[in-house]
Motif scaffolding. Structure first.
Motif, PDB file in Angstrom:
ATOM      1  N   GLU A  91       0.828  -1.207   0.000  1.00  0.00           N
ATOM      2  CA  GLU A  91       0.000   0.000   0.000  1.00  0.00           C
ATOM      3  C   GLU A  91       0.864   1.259   0.000  1.00  0.00           C
ATOM      4  O   GLU A  91       0.584   2.216  -0.732  1.00  0.00           O
ATOM      5  CB  GLU A  91      -0.934   0.008   1.219  1.00  0.00           C
ATOM      6  CG  GLU A  91      -2.011  -1.051   1.203  1.00  0.00           C
ATOM      7  CD  GLU A  91      -1.528  -2.406   1.683  1.00  0.00           C
ATOM      8  OE1 GLU A  91      -2.295  -3.380   1.582  1.00  0.00           O
ATOM      9  OE2 GLU A  91      -0.366  -2.496   2.171  1.00  0.00           O
ATOM     10  N   GLN A  92       1.917   1.254   0.806  1.00  0.00           N
ATOM     11  CA  GLN A  92       2.814   2.414   0.864  1.00  0.00           C
ATOM     12  C   GLN A  92       3.542   2.602  -0.459  1.00  0.00           C
ATOM     13  O   GLN A  92       3.677   3.723  -0.964  1.00  0.00           O
ATOM     14  CB  GLN A  92       3.816   2.230   2.007  1.00  0.00           C
ATOM     15  CG  GLN A  92       3.191   2.260   3.390  1.00  0.00           C
ATOM     16  CD  GLN A  92       4.173   1.839   4.475  1.00  0.00           C
ATOM     17  OE1 GLN A  92       5.000   0.934   4.273  1.00  0.00           O
ATOM     18  NE2 GLN A  92       4.099   2.479   5.634  1.00  0.00           N
ATOM     19  N   PHE A  93       4.015   1.495  -1.015  1.00  0.00           N
ATOM     20  CA  PHE A  93       4.741   1.578  -2.278  1.00  0.00           C
ATOM     21  C   PHE A  93       3.829   2.009  -3.417  1.00  0.00           C
ATOM     22  O   PHE A  93       4.186   2.860  -4.242  1.00  0.00           O
ATOM     23  CB  PHE A  93       5.376   0.217  -2.588  1.00  0.00           C
ATOM     24  CG  PHE A  93       6.086   0.163  -3.912  1.00  0.00           C
ATOM     25  CD1 PHE A  93       7.293   0.806  -4.102  1.00  0.00           C
ATOM     26  CD2 PHE A  93       5.535  -0.546  -4.980  1.00  0.00           C
ATOM     27  CE1 PHE A  93       7.951   0.765  -5.331  1.00  0.00           C
ATOM     28  CE2 PHE A  93       6.180  -0.604  -6.197  1.00  0.00           C
ATOM     29  CZ  PHE A  93       7.390   0.051  -6.372  1.00  0.00           C
ATOM     30  N   SER A  94       2.633   1.452  -3.475  1.00  0.00           N
ATOM     31  CA  SER A  94       1.708   1.739  -4.582  1.00  0.00           C
ATOM     32  C   SER A  94       1.311   3.208  -4.624  1.00  0.00           C
ATOM     33  O   SER A  94       1.203   3.794  -5.706  1.00  0.00           O
ATOM     34  CB  SER A  94       0.450   0.867  -4.465  1.00  0.00           C
ATOM     35  OG  SER A  94       0.762  -0.491  -4.632  1.00  0.00           O
ATOM     36  N   ILE A  95       1.080   3.814  -3.473  1.00  0.00           N
ATOM     37  CA  ILE A  95       0.685   5.217  -3.481  1.00  0.00           C
ATOM     38  C   ILE A  95       1.855   6.088  -3.910  1.00  0.00           C
ATOM     39  O   ILE A  95       1.662   7.121  -4.570  1.00  0.00           O
ATOM     40  CB  ILE A  95       0.132   5.649  -2.103  1.00  0.00           C
ATOM     41  CG1 ILE A  95      -0.609   6.988  -2.231  1.00  0.00           C
ATOM     42  CG2 ILE A  95       1.224   5.727  -1.074  1.00  0.00           C
ATOM     43  CD1 ILE A  95      -1.824   6.954  -3.100  1.00  0.00           C
ATOM     44  N   TRP A 153       3.785   8.579 -11.010  1.00  0.00           N
ATOM     45  CA  TRP A 153       3.360   8.334 -12.391  1.00  0.00           C
ATOM     46  C   TRP A 153       2.198   9.213 -12.834  1.00  0.00           C
ATOM     47  O   TRP A 153       2.072   9.516 -14.012  1.00  0.00           O
ATOM     48  CB  TRP A 153       2.975   6.860 -12.556  1.00  0.00           C
ATOM     49  CG  TRP A 153       4.145   5.934 -12.610  1.00  0.00           C
ATOM     50  CD1 TRP A 153       5.458   6.238 -12.372  1.00  0.00           C
ATOM     51  CD2 TRP A 153       4.114   4.534 -12.918  1.00  0.00           C
ATOM     52  NE1 TRP A 153       6.237   5.126 -12.508  1.00  0.00           N
ATOM     53  CE2 TRP A 153       5.442   4.066 -12.853  1.00  0.00           C
ATOM     54  CE3 TRP A 153       3.085   3.646 -13.234  1.00  0.00           C
ATOM     55  CZ2 TRP A 153       5.772   2.737 -13.103  1.00  0.00           C
ATOM     56  CZ3 TRP A 153       3.403   2.318 -13.484  1.00  0.00           C
ATOM     57  CH2 TRP A 153       4.738   1.870 -13.417  1.00  0.00           C
ATOM     58  N   LYS A 154       1.309   9.587 -11.882  1.00  0.00           N
ATOM     59  CA  LYS A 154       0.170  10.473 -12.189  1.00  0.00           C
ATOM     60  C   LYS A 154      -0.694   9.916 -13.333  1.00  0.00           C
ATOM     61  O   LYS A 154      -1.035  10.619 -14.286  1.00  0.00           O
ATOM     62  CB  LYS A 154       0.649  11.889 -12.522  1.00  0.00           C
ATOM     63  CG  LYS A 154       1.382  12.558 -11.373  1.00  0.00           C
ATOM     64  CD  LYS A 154       1.739  13.988 -11.696  1.00  0.00           C
ATOM     65  CE  LYS A 154       2.506  14.641 -10.562  1.00  0.00           C
ATOM     66  NZ  LYS A 154       1.758  14.635  -9.274  1.00  0.00           N
ATOM     67  N   ASP A 195      -8.907   9.847 -13.551  1.00  0.00           N
ATOM     68  CA  ASP A 195      -9.465   8.550 -13.933  1.00  0.00           C
ATOM     69  C   ASP A 195      -8.374   7.539 -14.260  1.00  0.00           C
ATOM     70  O   ASP A 195      -8.388   6.908 -15.314  1.00  0.00           O
ATOM     71  CB  ASP A 195     -10.426   8.704 -15.106  1.00  0.00           C
ATOM     72  CG  ASP A 195      -9.791   9.409 -16.305  1.00  0.00           C
ATOM     73  OD1 ASP A 195      -8.728  10.045 -16.129  1.00  0.00           O
ATOM     74  OD2 ASP A 195     -10.353   9.338 -17.406  1.00  0.00           O
ATOM     75  N   GLY A 196      -7.446   7.369 -13.347  1.00  0.00           N
ATOM     76  CA  GLY A 196      -6.362   6.416 -13.550  1.00  0.00           C
ATOM     77  C   GLY A 196      -6.427   5.281 -12.544  1.00  0.00           C
ATOM     78  O   GLY A 196      -7.009   5.401 -11.461  1.00  0.00           O
ATOM     79  N   GLY A 226      -1.300  11.404 -17.273  1.00  0.00           N
ATOM     80  CA  GLY A 226      -1.964  12.631 -17.672  1.00  0.00           C
ATOM     81  C   GLY A 226      -2.111  13.658 -16.567  1.00  0.00           C
ATOM     82  O   GLY A 226      -2.728  14.702 -16.768  1.00  0.00           O
ATOM     83  N   GLY A 227      -1.589  13.369 -15.378  1.00  0.00           N
ATOM     84  CA  GLY A 227      -1.678  14.317 -14.281  1.00  0.00           C
ATOM     85  C   GLY A 227      -2.715  13.954 -13.240  1.00  0.00           C
ATOM     86  O   GLY A 227      -3.112  14.793 -12.431  1.00  0.00           O
TER      87      GLY A 227
END
Length: 295
Positions: free
Chosen positions: A79-83, A89-90, A98-99, A282-283
């Motif tokens: 969870e920490q790594f993914s966020i 990456w945005k 919507d990513g 895309g941000g």
């Protein structure tokens, strides 16, 4: 201070440095494509097929989905790594958010679906967990990582398809600008021939305008892109309008000019079978929504 004390201090410093390195966070991999595999789990054909599927989905829906496979996230939780990955990456459109990112830590046997703010109403925590438990991990337990990831992405896309989102920008069609490259000689020849006929019937200006319309319509029917059709129509109009000003230049040199102008390296890299570094987020913003699982 004696030599023995100095040596002990140096050893202690080195031990502290090595310990710090040992517990350092895993670096977030560079976003080089829609599928980033740092483990060699997926074959090149798997990556190409999955990348194409995600590219087509983005073109149609506008949402971005990415896949990341790493050996481990230790010492962090997934969870920490993914966020951290999501923040770097945005993925997703700016202000639409919507990513979504499917993160797999293979050696840890953990995975997570990280969801952007704009998709939390569709890819809820419960829905994401069901996708993990019912679709992805059963295949992972059988050793079918490519099948599990592909099936999980398919289910994520189906869920997102049901969410009302802003339509994708039509400018996305420019990513396939190199599709016009093979048609360039035909388009050049057609614009000159058609232009010559229409100019003789309608006059120079109206004939050139009509030529641009005819070539643009053909480009729309063949390529299915309004942007490319407009570009082809404009070029055909210009070529038809100036054709009789340079009678000695109606041969290969003018064809070369068309080709170089419509298939530059920048556009080509954007439509290759792999993302080749052309893909970027895309941000979009993330707030920790999603779900985790293991197998």
């Amino acid at each position: 201070m004696t030599l023995r004390v100095w040596c002990a201090a140096i050893v202690a410093t080195l031990l502290i440095a090595f310990a710090s390195l040992a517990v350092a966070d895993v670096a977030v991999p560079q976003l080089t494509g829609r599928v980033v595999d740092r483990t060699g789990t997926l074959s090149s054909s798997d990556i190409a097929a999955l990348s194409q599927k995600l590219r087509d989905f983005e073109t149609r829906k506008g949402s971005q989905i990415a896949v990341l496979i790493v050996p481990t996230t230790d010492p962090e939780t997934i969870e920490q790594f993914s966020i951290r990955v999501a923040e770097a990456w945005k993925i997703g459109r700016k202000k639409v958010d919507d990513g979504a990112i499917l993160v797999v830590a293979k050696n840890d046997r953990h995975l997570r679906i990280e969801v952007g703010y704009g998709l939390e109403g569709a890819l809820t925590d419960v829905t994401s967990r069901r996708i993990i438990d019912e679709v992805i991990t059963p295949k992972f337990r059988e050793g079918d990582f490519a099948g599990g990831i592909s099936a999980g992405v398919d289910r994520m896309m189906r869920v997102v398809d049901g969410e009302p989102l802003p339509a994708p920008s039509r400018s996305v069609n420019f990513a396939n600008l190199d599709d016009i490259g093979p048609l360039a000689p035909f388009a050049l020849f057609a614009s000159l021939i058609v232009g010559g006929i229409l100019r003789s019937l309608l006059g120079r200006l109206l004939g050139s305008v009509a030529t641009g319309g005819v070539i643009g319509l053909l480009a729309l029917l063949i390529l299915g892109s309004g942007a490319l059709a407009l570009l082809a129509g404009i070029i055909a109009f210009v070529l038809s309008f100036i054709a009789d000003l340079f009678p000695a230049s109606t041969g290969p040199s003018r064809g070369g000019s068309w080709s170089s102008g419509s298939s530059s390296g920048g556009w080509s890299s954007g439509s290759s079978s792999s993302d080749s570094g052309s893909f970027s987020g895309g941000g979009g913003s993330f707030g920790g929504g999603g779900a985790s699982g293991s197998w």
